[in-house]
Design an enzyme around this catalytic site. Structure first.
Site, mmCIF file in Angstrom:
data_model
loop_
_atom_site.group_PDB
_atom_site.id
_atom_site.type_symbol
_atom_site.label_atom_id
_atom_site.label_comp_id
_atom_site.label_asym_id
_atom_site.label_seq_id
_atom_site.Cartn_x
_atom_site.Cartn_y
_atom_site.Cartn_z
ATOM 1 N N GLY A 22 0.807 -1.219 0.000
ATOM 2 C CA GLY A 22 0.000 0.000 0.000
ATOM 3 C C GLY A 22 0.839 1.268 0.000
ATOM 4 O O GLY A 22 2.069 1.230 -0.108
ATOM 5 N N TYR A 23 0.153 2.363 0.135
ATOM 6 C CA TYR A 23 0.808 3.682 0.072
ATOM 7 C C TYR A 23 1.875 3.828 1.163
ATOM 8 O O TYR A 23 3.039 4.126 0.877
ATOM 9 C CB TYR A 23 -0.282 4.748 0.218
ATOM 10 C CG TYR A 23 0.185 6.176 0.353
ATOM 11 C CD1 TYR A 23 1.134 6.720 -0.520
ATOM 12 C CD2 TYR A 23 -0.371 7.003 1.327
ATOM 13 C CE1 TYR A 23 1.523 8.046 -0.391
ATOM 14 C CE2 TYR A 23 0.009 8.330 1.451
ATOM 15 C CZ TYR A 23 0.967 8.841 0.590
ATOM 16 O OH TYR A 23 1.349 10.152 0.718
ATOM 17 N N SER A 141 -4.086 5.506 14.016
ATOM 18 C CA SER A 141 -4.491 6.755 13.375
ATOM 19 C C SER A 141 -4.863 7.785 14.431
ATOM 20 O O SER A 141 -5.411 7.431 15.489
ATOM 21 C CB SER A 141 -5.709 6.494 12.489
ATOM 22 O OG SER A 141 -6.293 7.711 12.068
ATOM 23 N N TYR A 165 -14.246 3.004 11.621
ATOM 24 C CA TYR A 165 -12.827 2.900 11.250
ATOM 25 C C TYR A 165 -11.948 3.242 12.455
ATOM 26 O O TYR A 165 -11.081 2.460 12.860
ATOM 27 C CB TYR A 165 -12.519 3.832 10.068
ATOM 28 C CG TYR A 165 -11.043 4.140 9.929
ATOM 29 C CD1 TYR A 165 -10.175 3.178 9.440
ATOM 30 C CD2 TYR A 165 -10.524 5.371 10.329
ATOM 31 C CE1 TYR A 165 -8.815 3.443 9.355
ATOM 32 C CE2 TYR A 165 -9.174 5.642 10.243
ATOM 33 C CZ TYR A 165 -8.328 4.677 9.752
ATOM 34 O OH TYR A 165 -6.987 4.934 9.670
ATOM 35 N N LYS A 169 -9.496 0.880 15.005
ATOM 36 C CA LYS A 169 -8.102 1.184 15.361
ATOM 37 C C LYS A 169 -7.940 1.243 16.885
ATOM 38 O O LYS A 169 -6.966 0.736 17.439
ATOM 39 C CB LYS A 169 -7.657 2.508 14.732
ATOM 40 C CG LYS A 169 -7.532 2.469 13.210
ATOM 41 C CD LYS A 169 -6.241 1.810 12.771
ATOM 42 C CE LYS A 169 -6.151 1.704 11.258
ATOM 43 N NZ LYS A 169 -4.971 0.988 10.774
ATOM 44 N N GLY A 310 -19.120 14.874 9.859
ATOM 45 C CA GLY A 310 -18.132 14.141 10.657
ATOM 46 C C GLY A 310 -16.774 14.805 10.724
ATOM 47 O O GLY A 310 -15.923 14.406 11.523
HETATM 48 C C1 UD1 Z 1 -9.416 11.434 6.938
HETATM 49 C C2 UD1 Z 1 -10.199 10.497 7.772
HETATM 50 C C3 UD1 Z 1 -9.294 9.978 8.854
HETATM 51 C C4 UD1 Z 1 -8.056 9.330 8.272
HETATM 52 C C5 UD1 Z 1 -7.345 10.361 7.425
HETATM 53 C C6 UD1 Z 1 -6.111 9.815 6.757
HETATM 54 C C7 UD1 Z 1 -12.476 11.357 7.627
HETATM 55 C C8 UD1 Z 1 -13.580 12.061 8.343
HETATM 56 N N1 UD1 Z 1 -11.337 11.210 8.307
HETATM 57 O O1 UD1 Z 1 -9.024 12.467 7.789
HETATM 58 O O2 UD1 Z 1 -9.966 9.035 9.608
HETATM 59 O O3 UD1 Z 1 -7.226 8.908 9.317
HETATM 60 O O4 UD1 Z 1 -8.249 10.809 6.435
HETATM 61 O O5 UD1 Z 1 -6.430 8.847 5.815
HETATM 62 O O6 UD1 Z 1 -12.640 10.926 6.506
HETATM 63 N N2 UD1 Z 1 -11.252 18.059 2.187
HETATM 64 C C9 UD1 Z 1 -11.792 18.886 1.223
HETATM 65 N N3 UD1 Z 1 -12.146 18.337 0.020
HETATM 66 C C10 UD1 Z 1 -11.981 17.002 -0.262
HETATM 67 C C11 UD1 Z 1 -11.423 16.163 0.722
HETATM 68 C C12 UD1 Z 1 -11.083 16.719 1.945
HETATM 69 O O7 UD1 Z 1 -11.948 20.082 1.437
HETATM 70 O O8 UD1 Z 1 -12.338 16.565 -1.372
HETATM 71 C C13 UD1 Z 1 -10.817 18.644 3.467
HETATM 72 C C14 UD1 Z 1 -11.447 18.026 4.693
HETATM 73 O O9 UD1 Z 1 -12.643 18.673 5.018
HETATM 74 C C15 UD1 Z 1 -10.335 18.247 5.723
HETATM 75 C C16 UD1 Z 1 -9.053 18.147 4.908
HETATM 76 O O10 UD1 Z 1 -9.426 18.397 3.561
HETATM 77 O O11 UD1 Z 1 -10.414 19.537 6.261
HETATM 78 C C17 UD1 Z 1 -8.376 16.803 4.987
HETATM 79 O O12 UD1 Z 1 -9.293 15.794 4.618
HETATM 80 P P1 UD1 Z 1 -8.845 14.281 4.446
HETATM 81 O O13 UD1 Z 1 -7.678 14.176 3.542
HETATM 82 O O14 UD1 Z 1 -10.052 13.480 4.089
HETATM 83 O O15 UD1 Z 1 -8.293 13.885 5.897
HETATM 84 P P2 UD1 Z 1 -9.027 13.932 7.318
HETATM 85 O O16 UD1 Z 1 -10.406 14.426 7.225
HETATM 86 O O17 UD1 Z 1 -8.122 14.620 8.275
#
Ligand code: UD1
Length: 356
Positions: A22-23, A141, A165, A169, A310
């Site tokens: 994986g990554y 995590s 998830y 963990k 969430g």
């Molecule tokens: C997500 C997971 C977390 C996991 C982590 C690493 C959720 C709620 N949490 O965390 O459990 O450990 O990834 O794999 O899914 N964002 C955007 N646009 C997008 C995608 C994300 O604006 O298309 C924003 C989100 O709102 C957040 C930030 O980017 O503020 C990071 O998002 P993301 O990469 O999904 O990570 P986490 O939410 O921190």
């Protein structure tokens, strides 16, 4: 014929890496090999491919032995432990990275997540016991913390995951803790990752999620290569400096190096230890997009969208414990993460399927 050897260790020994294709696994393999370790990969390729391991060989010049298998398959695990032992390089430590990891999917399919992640870990622990392997580094995590009571999160923050998830963990962490309590020779280092992004500077390995990415960084890089039309910025009304969500992004190569240090620690000492792996610095979504645009020279089409259910406003790590215990600190900045992540995606627009 696989030859097992270890440059820097008197006894030939193997590190079993579940989820090694994986990554995070592939980047960790590169750093393990550079540090003189002999890894053996066990992966069911449900979200990865053997092509990624061939790329690791291109970077390291070393063949990475692997078998396809699921951590819930006790016989397959027994066979791997026996094979390494019979080759004269027994497994002395397991890096347990194999898990399902999509938060949204875990909410709609909780049983699948608990079965894969928690049941899989129990089967692995039983196989380790049969093979008399007593050291493990576990991929946890920051998600286990749930909504922040205070920031930065330190390791003594309350554990209160808000989805299956993170729940899986937290349960796996607890199981490892109980095993360490029951057996004074058992050692577990639990790594609570913050937000790993970027790629190896070679551009040969990187993040290649199946389907539409859930995490922001692979979403941005796919917009940059034209595979996705635009990024939705989930919320611009958070109580943060620019209104967008703030996270602790860390370079996946830094994270991988943290695993090498964690293996050394796990082999050196028994007991249970949980450590944050993060930079201690927060970056907003809009800052990340701007840094990526600067590194790539490409404008990322964005629209402001509603908050993602969430999500929390802000999260970043207190990284002092990993510095004190492992001597590990993140060294690479957002610019490196963006430049290296862009090199991977631009050279491999279709990920590992590029050129097939
Ligand atoms: C997500 C997971 C977390 C996991 C982590 C690493 C959720 C709620 N949490 O965390 O459990 O450990 O990834 O794999 O899914 N964002 C955007 N646009 C997008 C995608 C994300 O604006 O298309 C924003 C989100 O709102 C957040 C930030 O980017 O503020 C990071 O998002 P993301 O990469 O999904 O990570 P986490 O939410 O921190």
């Amino acid at each position: 014929m696989v030859v097992f050897w270890s440059r820097s260790h008197a006894m030939a020994q193997t590190l079993l890496v579940t989820g090694g294709a994986g990554y995070i696994g592939t980047h960790t393999l590169v750093e393990l090999v550079a540090a003189g370790w002999q890894p053996f990969v066990f992966d069911n390729f449900s979200n990865s491919s053997p092509a990624a391991l061939e790329r690791v060989t291109r970077i390291t010049g070393q063949e990475i032995p692997w078998v396809a298998g699921d951590v819930r398959d006790a016989e397959a695990l027994d066979a791997v432990f026996a094979r390494c032992r019979d080759a004269g390089a027994p497994v002395t430590c397991v890096l347990h990275l194999a898990a399902l990891k999509v938060v949204g999917e875990s909410i709609s399919r909780p049983v699948r997540y608990y079965d894969n992640n928690v049941h899989g870990t129990l089967v692995l622990l039983e196989a380790m016991a049969r093979a008399d392997v007593k050291r493990i580094v576990f991929s946890s995590s920051a998600n286990v913390y749930g909504n922040p009571e205070s920031l930065p999160y330190d390791e003594s923050h309350r554990i209160a995951p808000t989805n299956p998830y993170g729940g899986s963990k937290a349960m796996m962490e607890q199981i490892l803790r109980d095993v360490a309590t029951s057996d004074a020779d058992f050692g577990a280092v639990v790594l609570r990752y913050f937000n790993p992004i970027g790629a190896h500077p070679s551009g040969l390995i990187g993040e290649d999620p199946r389907g539409i990415p859930d995490n922001i960084f692979p979403f941005i890089t796919r917009v940059a290569v034209g595979r996705l039309p635009q990024l939705s910025v989930f919320g611009d009304d958070y109580p943060t400096p620019d209104g967008s969500g703030v996270r602790d992004y860390l370079h996946v190569v830094d994270l991988a190096r943290g695993h090498v240090k964690a293996v050394e620690r796990a082999l050196a000492e028994p007991g249970w230890l949980a450590l944050n792996l993060g930079t201690g610095r927060g970056t907003s979504v809009l800052e990340l997009v701007a840094a990526f645009e600067k590194a790539s020279g490409i404008k990322i089409a964005c629209r402001i969208a509603p908050r993602r259910p969430g999500d929390i406003a802000e999260a970043w790590a207190a990284p002092a414990q990993a510095a004190a215990v492992l001597g590990w600190t993140a060294e690479l900045g957002i610019e490196d993460m963006c430049a290296d992540g862009w090199r991977w995606q631009s050279q491999n627009p279709d990920g590992y399927a590029t050129g097939e």
